[in-house]
Design an enzyme around this catalytic site. Structure first.
Site, PDB file in Angstrom:
ATOM      1  N   ARG A 142       1.475  -0.813   0.485  1.00  0.00           N
ATOM      2  CA  ARG A 142      -0.265   0.179  -0.004  1.00  0.00           C
ATOM      3  C   ARG A 142       1.041   1.521  -0.480  1.00  0.00           C
ATOM      4  O   ARG A 142       0.502   2.294   0.691  1.00  0.00           O
ATOM      5  CB  ARG A 142      -1.035  -0.419   1.494  1.00  0.00           C
ATOM      6  CG  ARG A 142      -2.071  -1.325   0.922  1.00  0.00           C
ATOM      7  CD  ARG A 142      -2.900  -1.479  -0.104  1.00  0.00           C
ATOM      8  NE  ARG A 142      -3.842  -2.456  -0.139  1.00  0.00           N
ATOM      9  CZ  ARG A 142      -3.884  -3.249  -1.092  1.00  0.00           C
ATOM     10  NH1 ARG A 142      -2.420  -3.821  -1.416  1.00  0.00           N
ATOM     11  NH2 ARG A 142      -4.272  -4.382  -0.491  1.00  0.00           N
ATOM     12  N   SER A 159     -12.123  -0.563   2.185  1.00  0.00           N
ATOM     13  CA  SER A 159     -11.233  -0.163   3.336  1.00  0.00           C
ATOM     14  C   SER A 159     -10.436   0.842   3.636  1.00  0.00           C
ATOM     15  O   SER A 159      -9.873   2.229   3.697  1.00  0.00           O
ATOM     16  CB  SER A 159     -10.113  -1.243   3.100  1.00  0.00           C
ATOM     17  OG  SER A 159     -10.211  -2.349   2.338  1.00  0.00           O
ATOM     18  N   GLU A 213      -5.708   3.471   5.195  1.00  0.00           N
ATOM     19  CA  GLU A 213      -5.490   3.605   4.535  1.00  0.00           C
ATOM     20  C   GLU A 213      -6.297   4.894   3.608  1.00  0.00           C
ATOM     21  O   GLU A 213      -6.398   5.598   2.586  1.00  0.00           O
ATOM     22  CB  GLU A 213      -6.321   2.828   3.694  1.00  0.00           C
ATOM     23  CG  GLU A 213      -6.171   2.334   2.677  1.00  0.00           C
ATOM     24  CD  GLU A 213      -5.919   0.878   2.623  1.00  0.00           C
ATOM     25  OE1 GLU A 213      -6.452   0.801   1.321  1.00  0.00           O
ATOM     26  OE2 GLU A 213      -5.579  -0.365   3.275  1.00  0.00           O
TER      27      GLU A 213
END
Length: 286
Positions: free
Chosen positions: A160, A209, A279
């Site tokens: 990520r 998310s 996130e």
């Protein structure tokens, strides 16, 4: 200056959370030259945003100029074993187009909301694959207006995250996309669609998310174990279907959503000793 300039743009309402403030100025370049011209004319670092899927615009809005790529940046073209694609092309759009051309390796993108520029910046991944597995090279424009082409190994893709040059704006990329079995491609796309429908909240106002998975753990499980499933604050709620999704029930403010996320962070830390990291990108003034 070429390209669209829009003042007081309702950015928050256009995000996937459907709440938050306005951008005082939005610039939409249609071509690479538009973007370079703008960057060379200003000393103010702009904020670059994509499809606004994993973004929460705070209620006070954004005072800096926001750039959202349009026009040429949405295009894509097929080569023998790859696809050249603009940063503003949506993940789902590209996955569908690739499937129609019987190209494999991009099916996972059909399960990721957002655009390809954001996918590069955060090395988006799902269903056993990620951008790092298919990226050949990426082109970026620096704050000075200079354009660079970087190979995949040069931008430090990891879970990520990426190590793009500071202030760089992703404009174009080449993705590995060999020809595949059309039946297998179709079946994988169906499996991804079914998984999203059964395991994640759909047809609701959510940004995807909320927290990254800590190494060796699933964020949703930590949130569930901390007793946060279905937890509410104002018009915001932690999804009962998947605990790592924040939902705007209809009248949530950006503050409701962010403060609920912060509360979950605290509760998880107290229960497990693990600090969850956002996130969702939170931007603007409260």
């Amino acid at each position: 200056m070429s390209g669209k300039i829009i003042e007081n743009f309702p950015l928050g309402k256009r995000s996937w959370f459907a709440t938050g403030g306005n951008a005082e100025k939005l610039f939409v370049p249609e071509t690479l030259e538009n973007l370079q011209e703008y960057l060379s004319s200003t000393s103010q670092p702009p904020i670059i945003l994509g499809a606004l899927s994993n973004t929460l615009i705070r209620d006070g809005g954004i005072k800096e100029t926001v750039i959202r790529l349009g026009g040429d940046f949405r295009s894509y073209s097929f080569e023998e074993e790859s696809i050249i694609v603009g940063a503003a092309c949506l993940d789902m759009t590209l996955a569908t187009a690739a499937a129609a051309e019987q190209r494999t390796g991009l099916e996972f993108l059909s399960g990721i909301p957002g655009s390809l520029g954001g996918a590069i910046a955060m090395n988006s991944g799902a269903f056993g694959s990620e951008i790092a597995n298919i990226l050949d090279w990426v082109e970026v424009v620096l704050p000075t207006g200079e354009s660079l082409r970087l190979l995949a190994h040069e931008i430090g893709l990891s879970y990520r995250s990426s190590k793009l040059p500071e202030g760089a704006i992703v404009t174009k990329m080449r993705l590995h996309a060999p020809r595949g079995n059309p039946e297998e491609i179709s079946e994988k796309m169906k499996e991804i669609k079914l998984h999203r429908k059964t395991a994640q909240p759909t047809k609701v106002k959510t940004g995807g998310s909320t927290f990254r998975n800590p190494e060796g753990h699933s964020a949703w499980k930590l949130i569930d174990d901390a007793g946060c499933r279905g937890k509410r604050r104002g018009g915001a709620m932690i999804s009962e279907k998947h605990c790592n999704f924040l939902i705007n029930l209809g009248d949530a403010t950006a503050q409701d959503l962010e403060f609920l996320g912060d509360e979950v962070q605290d509760l998880v830390k107290k229960q497990s000793g693990i600090l969850l990291h956002w996130e969702i990108k939170r931007i603007g003034q409260r």
